[in-house]
Design an enzyme around this catalytic site. Sequence first.
Site, PDB file in Angstrom:
ATOM      1  CG  ASP A  92      -1.981   1.025   1.226  1.00 14.42           C
ATOM      2  OD1 ASP A  92      -3.157   0.654   1.368  1.00 14.42           O
ATOM      3  OD2 ASP A  92      -1.653   2.222   1.073  1.00 14.42           O
ATOM      4  CG  ASP A 111      -3.137   3.538  -2.099  1.00 17.34           C
ATOM      5  OD1 ASP A 111      -4.134   2.816  -1.926  1.00 17.34           O
ATOM      6  OD2 ASP A 111      -2.552   4.129  -1.174  1.00 17.34           O
ATOM      7  CD  GLU A 112      -5.776  -1.269  -0.455  1.00 16.32           C
ATOM      8  OE1 GLU A 112      -5.469  -2.194   0.309  1.00 16.32           O
ATOM      9  OE2 GLU A 112      -6.666  -0.446  -0.211  1.00 16.32           O
TER      10      GLU A 112
HETATM   11  P1  TTP Z   1      -5.430   4.923   1.601  1.00 16.93           P
HETATM   12  O1  TTP Z   1      -4.366   3.948   1.192  1.00 16.93           O
HETATM   13  O2  TTP Z   1      -6.472   4.474   2.559  1.00 16.93           O
HETATM   14  O3  TTP Z   1      -4.774   6.214   2.257  1.00 16.93           O
HETATM   15  P2  TTP Z   1      -3.405   6.944   1.928  1.00 16.93           P
HETATM   16  O4  TTP Z   1      -2.652   6.263   0.857  1.00 16.93           O
HETATM   17  O5  TTP Z   1      -3.704   8.390   1.705  1.00 16.93           O
HETATM   18  O6  TTP Z   1      -2.648   6.827   3.322  1.00 16.93           O
HETATM   19  P3  TTP Z   1      -1.966   5.522   3.972  1.00 16.93           P
HETATM   20  O7  TTP Z   1      -0.517   5.874   4.108  1.00 16.93           O
HETATM   21  O8  TTP Z   1      -2.642   5.367   5.291  1.00 16.93           O
HETATM   22  O9  TTP Z   1      -2.203   4.385   3.047  1.00 16.93           O
HETATM   23  O10 TTP Z   1      -6.163   5.449   0.315  1.00 16.93           O
HETATM   24  C1  TTP Z   1      -5.486   5.667  -0.914  1.00 16.93           C
HETATM   25  C2  TTP Z   1      -5.983   6.912  -1.596  1.00 16.93           C
HETATM   26  O11 TTP Z   1      -7.379   6.798  -1.819  1.00 16.93           O
HETATM   27  C3  TTP Z   1      -5.794   8.159  -0.754  1.00 16.93           C
HETATM   28  O12 TTP Z   1      -4.523   8.747  -0.961  1.00 16.93           O
HETATM   29  C4  TTP Z   1      -6.933   9.022  -1.222  1.00 16.93           C
HETATM   30  C5  TTP Z   1      -8.005   8.073  -1.654  1.00 16.93           C
HETATM   31  N1  TTP Z   1      -9.040   8.019  -0.595  1.00 16.93           N
HETATM   32  C6  TTP Z   1     -10.145   8.856  -0.706  1.00 16.93           C
HETATM   33  O13 TTP Z   1     -10.287   9.582  -1.694  1.00 16.93           O
HETATM   34  N2  TTP Z   1     -11.074   8.852   0.296  1.00 16.93           N
HETATM   35  C7  TTP Z   1     -10.957   8.069   1.410  1.00 16.93           C
HETATM   36  O14 TTP Z   1     -11.815   8.093   2.306  1.00 16.93           O
HETATM   37  C8  TTP Z   1      -9.812   7.187   1.512  1.00 16.93           C
HETATM   38  C9  TTP Z   1      -9.637   6.299   2.716  1.00 16.93           C
HETATM   39  C10 TTP Z   1      -8.878   7.214   0.491  1.00 16.93           C
HETATM   40 MG    MG Z   2      -2.299   4.147   0.905  1.00 15.11          MG
END
Ligand code: TTP
Ligand code: MG
Length: 389
Positions: free
Chosen positions: A9, A104-105
């Site tokens: 991720d 992103d994962e």
């Molecule tokens: P995530 O992987 O949940 O968050 P992140 O990458 O920003 O942070 P982390 O380091 O904790 O992984 O989500 C990936 C992307 O998806 C995030 O950058 C933005 C988008 N997203 C939204 O638009 N709304 C949301 O509620 C979430 C959780 C994510």
């Molecule tokens: Mg992320």
Amino acid sequence: MARCIFHIDLDAFFVSVEQVLNPELKGKPVIVGGDPERRGVVASASYEARPFGIHAGMPSSKARRLCPQAIFIQAHFSLYREASAKFMDILADFSPDIEPLGLDEAYLDVTGCVEPYGSPRQLARAIKERINKELKLTASVGIGTCKVVAKIASALCKPDGLLEIAPGEERALLNPLPIAKLPGVGEKTEQVLKEMRITTIGELASLPLDTITKRFGAMGAVLHNYANGIDDREVETPGEAKSISQQLTFTRDTLNHNFLEANLHNLCQEVCQELRSQNKRAKCIAIRLRYTDFKTTTRQVTLQEASDVTQVIFTTAQQLLSKTLAEPKKPIRLIGIRVSSLVGEEKQLSMFDSRTRKPAHLDKAIDKIRNKYGPTAIITGNGIFPESS
Ligand code: TTP
Ligand code: MG
């Protein structure tokens, strides 16, 4: 051999992409999301913004109150999609068994890919390095023997982390964690579990199975397995199916040949029905058995001619099963079938051959009934099985 699954991720994805384009944003509390003045919400927050209590989904106005110096940026989705595609391409270079989840994962099954790198950890480092070098982004990698453990591990080691949970260490890692960290537990489930005085994953894991299934049905059994670090889901590559598979985990491990065969027949019927509905035939048939100790055996065979006839595929799978069961016996927890090397439906002569014509007609009739009334509406003799023992 135990499986080796990665969950990868990207860290603060939207924000990190913005920081690559504008390095001045690095090291600062940055938020990508909607306008605080217009009831927007936070999509992604940099790690510098998180100590203020800011997280995704929070109203941007609240985020601004918590951290007035935070820099707000509107989302640029085409940039994120582009970065995401490159990220997935990098992962696909390391293993063909990739299952993207959102932008992103992804899960990667790297079971057969570790050797050249020496260890799963070294392989994970190589992946992180490439992401870093080519995209200037950081990723966190969780390593486990199944999806749920890998996913929890990556969340625990963020940002820029790498956490490997060795086989057998799952319970020790999961037990103390709050129940909300278990994938599949949403706010509602968390609330009900709290009413049952369950606040940690370990408490859920040690609850008797029926207590949890009485409350949550089949989903309860899945969560109970997850809490015990048990998750038989495969990493599923999307797109045009290169294979079709079905598997079944038993409620009790078994060595009963008839029971296994009957279940195999039902699985074959489902797989073949799917094959026929896609107008495909398969040349390669594989069965998979997972034993009580989680070791897994796969056996496969190539047919002389591709087929979509249940009886043909079942007979082949049945032979593979008999061969495997002739080996030293250990109780079996999961049985699966996979058909691959799929070919399209140019009807071949053999379809009209008297040897296969009858089973093909039978399949058509069965498909019709099952499509109309559901998979249990008709079960052929081979699929009726006695109690597991
Ligand atoms: P995530 O992987 O949940 O968050 P992140 O990458 O920003 O942070 P982390 O380091 O904790 O992984 O989500 C990936 C992307 O998806 C995030 O950058 C933005 C988008 N997203 C939204 O638009 N709304 C949301 O509620 C979430 C959780 C994510
Ligand atoms: Mg992320």
